[in-house]
Every structure is written in C-alpha cells, then in structure tokens.
Write an enzyme that holds these catalytic residues in place. Structure first.
Site: not given
Ligand code: BG6
Length: 475
Positions: A372, A179
């Site tokens: 993701e 990211e």
């Molecule tokens: C992304 C990141 O922003 O979202 C992860 O690459 C992160 O590291 C994921 O865990 C989900 O966000 P959060 O704040 O729910 O953990």
C-alpha cells in the site's frame, strides 16, 4: 535495470471497502459493515462506542461500497489494461463462513472468489490475497468477544485451510492479517474488540495480538503444507518514527514507538517474542496465555516475506518536549515541521519511504513487498469528464523514485509494489468516498449518491507507462 525482472507492479484493495453486496451470496455480517460514516466512526473503530448492528440514523458505506461484487470483471479488465502484474485483494470472511463458527463453508462465497481469481489470470494478473483485512464476523464478536478469545485461532485455521485448499494453483501470494499493528490503534476494526467500562484495554489488546500472531503462524504452516509453492507474508502499517529532535528523551520516545510496531513483525519474522516485549508484558502484569505449543508454532513457521503499507513517516516527542501534536491518522504523534501534509493531514515524505525500506530490510533480511502506498485526495471532474490528478502522479513518482533508490543504491531486496486503491473506494479511516486514491474514478459521493460509473483519470496512463517500462520512465 533499476527494478528486478518480474517485479510485481499493481494495486491493492480490501473487500469491505469495495465489494458491497453485504447481504448477497449468503454473506454474514462483519465488524467492518457496522462502521458508520461520520464523527462516530473513529470511536466505533476504537472499540469505545459499541455498535454491533446497523442503527437508525447512520449511513454505512460498506453495505454497497463501489459495488465491485457485481463489477469485478469490468474492474479487473481495467487493471489488466494498465498492465498490472498483481492485484492485491482481501477475502470477506463472512462470504466463506457467514458466522465464522460453522462446520461447512458457503459454496457461493467460495465460487465468487474463484471466479475473481480466474478473471485476474485471464488478464495475466497474479492475485495477492489478504486473508483478513479488518474483517471479522459479527457473530464471533457477539459470541466470543472477538480476537481476545483463543477460540478464534481455531476458526481462523478452519478458514485458511478452506482457502488454501480451494485456491491451490490459483493463488500463490498470501498475507495473513492486514496491518496487524492496527490492533493497538483501532482495535474494533483490527480485532473486533469492544471494551467494557473498567477493562484493562492494553492487556486485552496484547492478548488479542498474541492470538492473531499464533493464528498467523498456523496459517503459514497450513499454507506451506497444502502447497509448498505458497509464499506467505505478514503485513505492517509501517512508517518509521523520527525523533522530534536529537534530545535523548525524544530519541528514546521514537525508539519506543518503533518497537511497538516492530513487535508484531519481530514475532512473525523471527519466531519469538523480543526481549523488550516480554519485559513490557511482565512490567505491566499482562498474561497473554502463551502455551508451549504456541511457542513451537511461532518458532517453526516464520513468514516468507515482509509486506507493509507506507503513507508517511511519523514523529515522536517526549512528553516534556514542546511541539505541535497531530492526530493525522490512526497514529498520533508530534507534527514534523519539515514536511508538507495531504488534505487529510498525512505528512508526505518520499525520503522517509527509502528510510523505512532500509529499516525493515536491515532488521529482517527478508524480501519486502510494499502493498500500500498512495495519496488520498479530492478530485475534480472537469466539464469534459477528464480528471487531471497531477498531484497524485507527483506523489507516486517521488515515492517510486525513492523505492528505486532503496533498491539500486542501498541494495534493498523487493518483490513488488501495489498502490492503495487503484480504483476509488471507501476510506477505512473516515468512511468517505471523497478521499480518493484511484487511477480509476468512481462516481459516488460520501452519502452514497452517484451512478457508480468508472472513468480513467490522467494517472491511469501514467501508471500504465511506469509498469510498461518496469519503472524506468517516471516522467
Ligand atoms: C491502510 C489500510 O490503513 O490505509 C486501508 O490498510 C486503508 O484499508 C488505507 O484504506 C488508507 O487509509 P484511509 O483511511 O485513507 O482509507
């Protein structure tokens, strides 16, 4: 068949959110270690509250996380049981170079990841490695100021040379920075930036972004030279910005927000700064220190594929527009009245996933890899130990269906899909454990209590079936 043969189904984690073992194996301290759970986490992540050591009275969840440092074989076995084709994980920079500026790497750290990659291959799983996932040695922040300093490009080149050399034949898919656009939202987390009173925050962020972009291009060059089989991608926190309304000012606001994100991938994929970014830098008097060599390296070493995270779309409104504003996650914006939100206020938008896939494919014409996607939700453990996470299944089902439509109806080319946090892990945004994404439950709470025992949720068998049928059976 909807999904291409060899489509890489799997899950994704980050070292600091699951490994723990922060002071073991010769590991040094990293920025992500000193981000506390609790109300100050956001200010620390934003570089507005300086915290470069552990301080009394705080709980630091990354210290032990879910203890994957000791349990990775057991966890990877469970991924294998689900039929994962790939497992995305990140390297803890400080396991390899504890301070970041040593000449020689730490053998214990290298051996750790080597065994982890071997464990993946034993399960028929192809590792997908993020070189840095919000991860930077504290020493490089204290001594050099983090990514605002060009010297970090050299440190990074050294790191990637070691990784590409040591893991040649074991790892083929690499991502340079997780990211990368997070620099503009959580600059301490994304680039180790801490701001002093009176500093030009925006100028420093773009300077750091430039250094990361150049480092990323060097990594692409070095990776291809060491092994031409390597496939190297960029990684964007994606999610198209919608205009709040068809009022031209709202449409323009959305366009500007989209450009802020695309800027990074425009450079990584096309090899040069887009005109709108050059104009902005000129207008705001920002000198990023671009050299002729930078220009050449950027131009000659563009990425092989585009990877991104997708959780939701976003919505932009002109300042004059009356609407409800939200700070659902790191990205602030207008609240979309047409969408429901998760327990953490993240808008849920499967069609937006299809729209985002199309936007990125249209713009870059390079294979996409969704690295993701998922739903952070509170789970309830029933008396008999079962966890019926139908809400998670529903979310993933709708998103996978939208991705299928993007492939079959729109012709988007894709390499794979990894859900975020296939095993519950520490939330990057909040430091909580209770924001769970996993198919595998981990017995640990927000304060660090619990046995760390793993158990399968209902979604475990569901995802297993999705993978076994290559996405045909989403029921
Ligand atoms: C992304 C990141 O922003 O979202 C992860 O690459 C992160 O590291 C994921 O865990 C989900 O966000 P959060 O704040 O729910 O953990």
């Amino acid at each position: 068949m909807a999904f291409p043969e060899g489509f890489l189904w799997g899950g994704a984690t980050a070292a600091n959110q699951c490994e723990g073992g922060y002071n073991e194996g010769g590991r040094g301290l990293a920025n992500v270690d000193v981000m506390p759970h609790g109300p100050e986490r956001r200010a620390v992540g934003a570089g507005l509250r300086k915290m470069l050591d552990f301080e009394d009275g705080y709980y630091y969840p990354a210290q032990n996380a879910i203890d994957m440092y000791h349990r990775y074989r057991e966890d990877i076995k469970l991924f294998g049981e689900m039929g994962f084709k790939t497992y995305r994980l990140s390297i803890g920079w400080t396991r390899i170079f504890p301070n970041g500026d040593e000449d020689e790497p730490n053998e214990e750290g290298l051996a750790f990841y080597e065994d982890l990659f071997r464990a993946c291959h034993e399960q028929g799983i192809e590792p997908l490695v993020t070189i840095t996932h919000f991860d930077l040695p504290i020493h490089l922040i204290k001594e050099y100021g983090g990514w605002r300093n060009r010297k970090l490009i050299d440190m990074y080149k050294k790191l990637v040379t070691v990784l590409f050399t040591r893991y040649k034949g074991l790892v083929k898919y690499w991502l340079t920075f997780n990211e990368i656009n997070m620099i503009l939202h959580l600059p301490f987390m994304g680039a180790g930036l801490v701001f002093e009173e009176g500093e030009d925050k925006q100028a420093i962020e773009y300077l750091a972004a430039h250094n990361e972009l150049v480092a990323s291009a060097w990594a692409t060059k070095i990776g291809h030279e060491i092994d031409p089989e390597n496939k190297i991608g960029c990684m964007l926190a994606a999610g198209t910005y919608y205009p709040y309304s068809c009022k031209p000012e709202d449409v323009r606001a959305a366009q500007l927000e989209n450009q802020k994100n695309y800027f990074f991938v425009d450079v990584q994929s096309r090899g040069y700064y887009p005109a709108y970014a050059l104009k902005m830098l000129e207008r705001d008097g920002i000198d990023i220190g671009m050299t002729d060599e930078d220009k050449r390296v950027l131009a000659e070493n563009t990425v092989d594929f585009i990877s991104f995270s997708y959780y939701s779309t976003r919505c932009a409104a002109d300042e004059s527009t009356e609407c409800e504003r939200t700070q659902g996650n790191a990205f602030a914006g207008a609240k979309n009245p047409y969408l429901k939100a998760s327990q953490w206020g993240w808008a849920i938008d499967p069609l937006g996933f299809r729209i985002t896939l199309n936007d990125l494919w249209d713009r870059y014409q390079k294979p996409l890899f969704v690295v993701e996607n998922g739903l952070g939700a509170k789970d309830v453990v029933e008396q008999d130990g079962s966890i019926n996470d139908d809400y998670r299944i529903d979310y993933l089902r709708q998103h996978i269906a939208a991705m299928r439509d993007a492939i079959t109806e729109d012709g988007v080319e894709m390499l794979g899909y990894t859900t975020w946090g296939p095993i519950d892990l520490v939330s990057a945004g909040t430091g909580e454990m209770s924001k769970r994404y996993g198919f595998i439950y981990v017995d640990r709470d927000d304060a660090g209590n619990g046995t760390l025992a793993r158990s399968k949720k209902k979604s475990f068998d569901w995802y297993k079936k999705v993978i076994a049928t290559n996405g045909e059976d989403l029921s």
